[in-house]
Design an enzyme around this catalytic site. Structure first.
Site, PDB file in Angstrom:
ATOM      1  N   TYR A   1      36.881  46.126  47.573  1.00 33.43           N
ATOM      2  CA  TYR A   1      38.118  46.736  48.085  1.00 33.43           C
ATOM      3  C   TYR A   1      38.295  48.108  47.445  1.00 33.43           C
ATOM      4  CZ  TYR A   1      39.472  42.275  50.223  1.00 33.43           C
ATOM      5  OH  TYR A   1      39.518  41.152  51.009  1.00 33.43           O
ATOM      6  N   GLU A   2      38.836  49.055  48.219  1.00 28.27           N
ATOM      7  CA  GLU A   2      38.897  50.433  47.738  1.00 28.27           C
ATOM      8  C   GLU A   2      39.834  50.616  46.544  1.00 28.27           C
ATOM      9  OE1 GLU A   2      40.028  52.290  51.369  1.00 28.27           O
ATOM     10  OE2 GLU A   2      42.154  52.026  51.024  1.00 28.27           O
ATOM     11  N   SER A   3      40.644  49.614  46.263  1.00 21.58           N
ATOM     12  CA  SER A   3      41.484  49.672  45.067  1.00 21.58           C
ATOM     13  C   SER A   3      40.648  49.576  43.798  1.00 21.58           C
ATOM     14  CB  SER A   3      42.497  48.535  45.096  1.00 21.58           C
ATOM     15  OG  SER A   3      41.828  47.296  45.277  1.00 21.58           O
TER      16      SER A   3
END
Lengths: 260, 272
Positions: A51-53
């Site tokens: 996930y880009e987080s």
């Protein structure tokens, strides 16, 4: 079409089936996240969700509402900064599959998540924008797109290229020096489209059970080509459906305040 | 050395009308309390910078604090549109909003360049998209070693960066963990910085995945327990997903939005 499952469920199941066990997948929120988590809970237990987080190898047991829900960090193999996830993991081509949705998709797999109608400075509909998608579309080894099909969303030419597919056709990606292969498969609520190897135009290669070529053509804003060897996909299995419904029933989780 | 101040003092001292302000926090640790204090202190003409201008920037934009937005994704995560952001862009309410639009990779690298004291960052990004046509802070650059054409984006050096963290010690050293996004880069790139924290403790016990900002790299620290709600602070709270879903209806209408902001922000006084 059978009433035993919805078109959205069929779409999510078909998308999940595209994900191979043991690969690393960069996951956008919404339909991609649902399908990726379904895959991990069924045939691909070693699928690596990114996930880009900054959550690498997240293993949520319920669907996150955002790309940064606590369940993702709690279950990840590693949590890294946002510059690191884009620079070290995505940019060099370390991620096998990018999994994207969008508001508009065109004949050559370009995606718009920026603005619809009017012009850029004065749009009819302002959408959220790019997020991580332009670089996911460019740098993942391949891209899977999941989108509901309609004449408004499947258009001849997107109003704004947020994420580059095949541009205006064959050779554009190579000319621009993009390293990933681009959108290899588009999963919709009616079937599956794949790029023609010669022209890169998206072609209908598969229908979901109960869907027809006429429906798919009517839901496409360009003259949709149909593959000679068009096939019909398998309906969702009982276990795919029950796992999907359990995941969706547990989206987000409820509010509570944990102690420090 | 970071000064320990009240939130009201911190905003009053560090945020001026017309400043470039970056409130960062990637889903986790979003500094809502500080954003609300900016609304209460009626700051105007701000250039707001943020990768994901979610509900907090929807509120600042709807309350007329912003003249410009630099961003990469403006939505309500998992829910849909930011209605106040859209109203400002589509219909100029309450004021026209100028936008400078990037991708996440571009914004992250702009902060990295800012924190590194470099004028720009280089990445493989934006290629083939329509973004460079509309955003003049995206330019091609040729690698002097290989001749490859890459993309350059200028450094971001906000006047002030504001972030929320789990805790600080009494000397003003700041500790955060979990998803830490781009906050370290934003604080180091900014001229001034304000960190709100869940609690101030005698000793910072090490935590897995922690990021520590030494006191001498931070301008001020303010205690703001629950200051990231409806976002969350790992170890202290969970994301209030119900609120994000409820915000869709509250913010859809100008009057219901304004009434909500009056009731929950303008008329709500934080303990100073």
């Amino acid at each position: 079409m059978s009433a035993e499952w919805s078109a959205d469920e069929m779409m999510t199941v078909a998308a999940a089936r595209q994900l191979r066990d043991g690969t690393a997948c960069f996951v956008g929120i919404g339909l991609p996240s649902t399908a990726a988590n379904l895959a991990r809970a069924t045939h691909a237990p070693r699928l690596v969700l990114i996930y880009e987080s900054g959550c690498l190898g997240a293993k949520p047991d319920r669907l996150p509402l955002s790309i940064g829900d606590g369940i993702l960090a709690d279950t990840a193999d590693a949590v890294v900064s946002v510059p690191e996830v884009f620079n070290y993991w995505l940019q060099p081509g370390n991620i096998d599959v990018g999994f994207l949705g969008g508001a508009q998709l065109d004949r050559y797999g370009n995606i718009n998540t920026t603005a619809i109608g009017g012009d850029y400075g004065d749009p009819k509909v302002r959408l959220p924008g790019a997020g991580g998608a332009p670089e996911i579309a460019a740098s993942c080894r391949e891209v899977i797109v999941i989108m509901r099909q309609s004449p408004r969303s499947f258009v001849e030419r997107v109003d704004f290229v947020t994420s580059f597919g095949y541009g205006t056709g064959s050779g554009d990606r190579e000319r621009l020096g993009l390293r990933g292969a681009g959108p290899q498969v588009v999963i919709t609520d009616l079937g599956v489209l794949r790029p023609d190897p010669a022209t890169q135009e998206l072609v209908l290669t598969e229908l979901h059970p109960g869907a027809t070529v006429e429906q798919a053509s009517a839901a496409t804003g360009w003259p949709l080509r149909v593959a000679d060897d068009l096939r019909t996909g398998e309906p969702p299995t009982g276990s795919e459906l029950s796992v999907l419904r359990a995941l969706k029933a547990a989206t987000g989780g409820s509010r509570s305040v944990a102690g420090a | 050395m970071a000064e320990i101040v009240s939130l009201a003092e911190g905003v009053a001292e560090l945020v001026n009308d017309g400043d470039t302000v970056a409130l960062e926090g990637f889903t986790h640790l979003i500094p809502f309390a500080a954003g609300h204090e900016i609304v209460r202190q009626r700051r105007r003409d701000l250039e707001l910078v943020r990768m994901t201008p979610d509900v907090i920037y929807d509120q600042l934009i709807g309350m007329g604090c912003a003249r410009r937005l630099v961003f990469s994704w403006g939505g309500n995560p998992g829910v849909g549109s930011l209605h106040r952001f859209r109203d400002a862009v589509e219909r100029g309410w309450p004021a026209p909003l100028e936008i400078e639009e990037h991708s996440h990779a571009g914004m992250a690298n702009r902060y990295v360049a800012g924190a590194s004291g470099l004028p720009f960052a280089v990445l493989r990004g934006y290629t083939g998209t329509d973004l460079p046509r509309h955003t003049d802070t995206i330019k091609p650059i040729t690698c002097p070693f290989t001749g490859e054409v890459l993309t350059a984006v200028p450094a971001l050096n906000p006047d002030v960066a504001i972030v929320h963290a789990q805790r600080a010690d009494r000397a003003g050293n700041v500790q955060m963990w979990g998803i830490t996004g781009v906050q370290k880069e934003a604080v180091l790139a900014a001229r001034r910085s304000l960190v709100t924290v869940e609690e101030i403790v005698d000793t910072l016990e090490p935590m897995p995945t922690q990021v520590v900002l030494p006191t001498w790299a931070v301008s001020a620290v303010a205690l703001a327990p629950g200051g990231s709600h409806p976002s969350y602070a790992q170890g202290y709270s969970v994301r209030d997903n119900d609120f994000y879903q409820a915000w869709d209806a509250i913010s859809r209408d100008r009057d219901s939005f304004t009434a909500w902001m009056h009731k929950h922000v303008l008329d709500a006084r934080r303990n100073a």
